[in-house]
Design a protein around this motif. Structure first.
Motif, PDB file in Angstrom:
ATOM      1  N   PRO A 178       0.842  -1.207   0.000  1.00 45.78           N
ATOM      2  CA  PRO A 178       0.000   0.000   0.000  1.00 45.78           C
ATOM      3  C   PRO A 178       0.871   1.249   0.000  1.00 45.78           C
ATOM      4  N   ILE A 179       0.491   2.236  -0.766  1.00 45.51           N
ATOM      5  CA  ILE A 179       1.250   3.481  -0.858  1.00 45.51           C
ATOM      6  C   ILE A 179       0.856   4.381   0.306  1.00 45.51           C
ATOM      7  N   VAL A 180       1.834   4.784   1.102  1.00 44.09           N
ATOM      8  CA  VAL A 180       1.587   5.624   2.273  1.00 44.09           C
ATOM      9  C   VAL A 180       2.165   7.018   2.015  1.00 44.09           C
ATOM     10  N   ILE A 181       1.308   8.034   2.129  1.00 43.65           N
ATOM     11  CA  ILE A 181       1.729   9.419   1.922  1.00 43.65           C
ATOM     12  C   ILE A 181       1.626  10.164   3.247  1.00 43.65           C
ATOM     13  N   ALA A 182       2.730  10.738   3.693  1.00 39.04           N
ATOM     14  CA  ALA A 182       2.714  11.603   4.868  1.00 39.04           C
ATOM     15  C   ALA A 182       2.357  13.017   4.409  1.00 39.04           C
ATOM     16  N   VAL A 183       1.225  13.515   4.876  1.00 35.55           N
ATOM     17  CA  VAL A 183       0.765  14.859   4.509  1.00 35.55           C
ATOM     18  C   VAL A 183       0.995  15.776   5.707  1.00 35.55           C
ATOM     19  N   ASP A 184       1.837  16.770   5.514  1.00 38.15           N
ATOM     20  CA  ASP A 184       2.278  17.635   6.604  1.00 38.15           C
ATOM     21  C   ASP A 184       1.665  19.024   6.462  1.00 38.15           C
ATOM     22  N   VAL A 205      -5.030  27.552   6.674  1.00 39.06           N
ATOM     23  CA  VAL A 205      -5.141  27.167   5.261  1.00 39.06           C
ATOM     24  C   VAL A 205      -4.414  25.843   5.018  1.00 39.06           C
ATOM     25  N   ALA A 206      -3.212  25.723   5.569  1.00 43.67           N
ATOM     26  CA  ALA A 206      -2.422  24.507   5.378  1.00 43.67           C
ATOM     27  C   ALA A 206      -3.147  23.282   5.916  1.00 43.67           C
ATOM     28  N   LEU A 207      -3.771  23.403   7.092  1.00 40.23           N
ATOM     29  CA  LEU A 207      -4.482  22.267   7.680  1.00 40.23           C
ATOM     30  C   LEU A 207      -5.712  21.903   6.856  1.00 40.23           C
ATOM     31  N   SER A 208      -6.432  22.887   6.355  1.00 38.36           N
ATOM     32  CA  SER A 208      -7.621  22.627   5.534  1.00 38.36           C
ATOM     33  C   SER A 208      -7.246  21.859   4.265  1.00 38.36           C
ATOM     34  N   ILE A 209      -6.198  22.318   3.578  1.00 36.78           N
ATOM     35  CA  ILE A 209      -5.780  21.656   2.339  1.00 36.78           C
ATOM     36  C   ILE A 209      -5.224  20.266   2.645  1.00 36.78           C
ATOM     37  N   ALA A 210      -4.444  20.142   3.729  1.00 34.29           N
ATOM     38  CA  ALA A 210      -3.862  18.849   4.094  1.00 34.29           C
ATOM     39  C   ALA A 210      -4.946  17.822   4.393  1.00 34.29           C
ATOM     40  N   ARG A 211      -5.996  18.232   5.112  1.00 36.00           N
ATOM     41  CA  ARG A 211      -7.093  17.307   5.414  1.00 36.00           C
ATOM     42  C   ARG A 211      -7.815  16.866   4.145  1.00 36.00           C
ATOM     43  N   LYS A 212      -8.037  17.807   3.234  1.00 35.58           N
ATOM     44  CA  LYS A 212      -8.707  17.465   1.977  1.00 35.58           C
ATOM     45  C   LYS A 212      -7.848  16.515   1.151  1.00 35.58           C
ATOM     46  N   LEU A 213      -6.548  16.775   1.104  1.00 36.50           N
ATOM     47  CA  LEU A 213      -5.647  15.891   0.360  1.00 36.50           C
ATOM     48  C   LEU A 213      -5.630  14.498   0.983  1.00 36.50           C
ATOM     49  N   ALA A 214      -5.567  14.418   2.308  1.00 36.82           N
ATOM     50  CA  ALA A 214      -5.559  13.119   2.991  1.00 36.82           C
ATOM     51  C   ALA A 214      -6.841  12.349   2.697  1.00 36.82           C
ATOM     52  N   ALA A 215      -7.989  13.031   2.710  1.00 37.39           N
ATOM     53  CA  ALA A 215      -9.272  12.366   2.430  1.00 37.39           C
ATOM     54  C   ALA A 215      -9.299  11.829   1.002  1.00 37.39           C
ATOM     55  N   THR A 228       0.610  14.523   9.690  1.00 38.96           N
ATOM     56  CA  THR A 228       1.557  14.765  10.785  1.00 38.96           C
ATOM     57  C   THR A 228       0.896  15.559  11.898  1.00 38.96           C
ATOM     58  N   ARG A 229      -0.057  16.424  11.565  1.00 39.74           N
ATOM     59  CA  ARG A 229      -0.899  17.066  12.583  1.00 39.74           C
ATOM     60  C   ARG A 229      -2.320  17.159  12.053  1.00 39.74           C
ATOM     61  N   ASP A 230      -3.287  16.953  12.937  1.00 37.37           N
ATOM     62  CA  ASP A 230      -4.689  16.998  12.547  1.00 37.37           C
ATOM     63  C   ASP A 230      -5.466  17.901  13.486  1.00 37.37           C
ATOM     64  N   GLY A 231      -4.857  19.008  13.852  1.00 38.48           N
ATOM     65  CA  GLY A 231      -5.488  19.961  14.747  1.00 38.48           C
ATOM     66  C   GLY A 231      -4.615  21.184  14.886  1.00 38.48           C
ATOM     67  N   ASP A 232      -5.069  22.139  15.669  1.00 37.73           N
ATOM     68  CA  ASP A 232      -4.330  23.394  15.841  1.00 37.73           C
ATOM     69  C   ASP A 232      -3.346  23.270  17.000  1.00 37.73           C
ATOM     70  N   TYR A 233      -2.233  22.598  16.762  1.00 36.18           N
ATOM     71  CA  TYR A 233      -1.153  22.454  17.729  1.00 36.18           C
ATOM     72  C   TYR A 233       0.156  22.385  16.956  1.00 36.18           C
ATOM     73  N   TYR A 234       1.258  22.627  17.663  1.00 38.66           N
ATOM     74  CA  TYR A 234       2.556  22.677  16.981  1.00 38.66           C
ATOM     75  C   TYR A 234       3.326  21.374  17.133  1.00 38.66           C
ATOM     76  N   ILE A 235       4.003  20.976  16.056  1.00 36.83           N
ATOM     77  CA  ILE A 235       4.883  19.808  16.057  1.00 36.83           C
ATOM     78  C   ILE A 235       6.245  20.255  15.544  1.00 36.83           C
ATOM     79  N   GLY A 236       7.309  19.837  16.211  1.00 43.09           N
ATOM     80  CA  GLY A 236       8.661  20.203  15.808  1.00 43.09           C
ATOM     81  C   GLY A 236       8.993  19.723  14.406  1.00 43.09           C
TER      82      GLY A 236
END
Length: 435
Positions: A178-184, A205-215, A228-236
């Protein structure tokens, strides 16, 4: 009179040296709840926990009663139910009522970008038990101790049977995986990224587009997306690439909005990593801005020894560069069908988030949030769908040529002579198929 003047000056000096609490924010993340104190200057603090009921106590030195109103306005999120505060021996005491026992970790952040001094307190929940993990996964409650005892009783009661000696001939085959894509989704939480004149934030904007791409990726047979993130929080920045590798991703796509001091610049762009230098002054400026995200987002950098890891990553990076250029070219071609391109070629810069040694990695600048025309596009949810579809088209085009493979080890049954204790009519040996 002189004493009165000296006393007044001393009071003014105390007021000038006092620290103000400017804001208090609570962020809910998947692994921790973050509490952020915006301060007018650096000061000392201490943190400790209390139980029955569970709560976290934070004493911040030098903050007067003016900070009480600000602290009490904060609303709970994540494990924080309520926030309350009051004066305590010349300090501001903030009490966080929490929903479960947590482990706090605190650190101070020096001024950077739009932020002044900050105190950050991360609250980490306890590790779930095996029973809880099983219940969360299957929806059924289990008693692992009882099951383990029952299993032991069954094994003890079962008659012992001699195990036949089986020779297995392993066969290694390659099959499509299966092809796995990490959407950041870039930025998040404390780090809003670029902000338009009308207040549109890059992180949203980045989160909205990332969620749509993941779906859209998840809707394709044989494909899977990992956000890599699915909410309004920060990841290093490094943690984003670690998440991609843990998911065994075959591609890493980081979604952003472009920005620059020259507001006439517009269009979409695609970047890959460069270890030698940026392809333009804007690319160099952009990479510096993105690589500063850990300072803005609130990541404790002091005391870390990542030099060796960074060197090893850089040495092995060349293996995925060619694939990254291929992916980038396909994405750029797709994006050109829905928006003006800032550059007709894939750009390069030293983005830290692209430094995954074995995964083709690209950074997509969907449009310029600092340009009036592009900002209108970025506000449009329909444009987010178009961006996601164009990225999916480029991703699928790449994997038509480079389908990932995985090793499968199969145990092949063989015919083998075995001795039996029963009579076979000839008093000798019989052939048995071992499996």
């Amino acid at each position: 009179m002189r004493a009165l003047i000296l006393g007044f000056l001393g009071l003014c000096s105390f007021c000038a040296s006092a620290t103000d609490l400017r804001d208090l924010r609570v962020w809910d993340g998947p692994e921790s709840t973050r509490v952020v104190f915006d301060l007018s200057g650096a000061t000392s603090h201490k943190v400790f926990t209390l139980s029955n009921p569970d709560r976290i106590v934070i004493d911040i030195a030098g903050i007067g009663e003016s900070g009480i109103k600000i602290a009490n306005k904060a609303t709970g999120k994540g494990v924080v139910k309520t926030v309350r505060s009051g004066p305590r021996d010349g300090a501001l005491r903030v009490v966080l009522d929490v929903s479960e026992p947590v482990t706090p970790k605190s650190f101070a952040m020096a001024p950077t970008e739009q932020y002044g001094d900050r105190l950050i307190v991360d609250l980490y929940g306890r590790t779930p038990t095996l029973d809880e993990l099983v219940e969360a996964t299957t929806g059924t409650k289990t008693d692992t101790k009882a099951e383990a005892k029952a299993e032991i009783r069954v094994e003890a009661q079962a008659p012992a049977k001699p195990e036949p000696k089986i020779k297995v001939a392993p066969t290694i085959k390659f099959a499509e995986k299966p092809i796995v894509i990490a959407v950041d989704a870039g930025h998040g939480g404390e780090d809003p990224g670029a902000i338009s004149k009308r207040g549109l934030q890059e992180k949203d904007v980045a989160l909205s587009i990332a969620r749509k791409l993941a779906a859209q990726i998840n809707a394709q047979p044989g494909m899977k997306a990992v956000l890599t993130r699915d909410g309004d929080y920060y990841i290093g920045l490094r943690e984003r690439t670690v998440k991609a590798r843990q998911a065994q991703a075959d591609m890493f796509v980081s979604v952003h909005c472009n920005a620059y001091k020259d507001t006439s610049l517009r269009g979409s762009a695609v970047y890959v990593l460069s270890n030698r230098g940026a392809t333009s002054e804007h690319a160099r400026w952009l990479a510096h801005k993105e690589n500063s995200a850990d300072l803005v987002g609130g990541l404790e950098l002091g005391g870390r020894d990542n030099e060796l890891a960074a060197v090893l990553i850089d040495l092995s990076q060349a293996s995925s560069m060619e694939a990254s250029f291929d992916v980038g070219s396909r994405l750029l071609k797709s994006l050109g069908g829905i928006n003006t391109l800032q550059k007709a070629e894939v750009q390069q810069a030293g983005f830290m988030v692209l430094k995954s040694p074995d995964i083709p990695s690209v950074l997509v600048e969907t449009a310029f949030i600092t340009n009036e025309q592009d900002e209108k596009l970025l506000r449009d949810r329909a444009y987010h769908d178009k961006i996601a579809r164009s990225l999916l088209e480029g991703i699928q085009g790449y994997f038509k040529s480079y389908r990932p493979q995985q090793q499968i080890v199969e145990e092949t049954p063989r015919l083998q002579k075995v001795k039996t204790s029963s009579t076979d009519g000839f008093g000798g040996e019989q052939l048995a198929a071992l499996r």
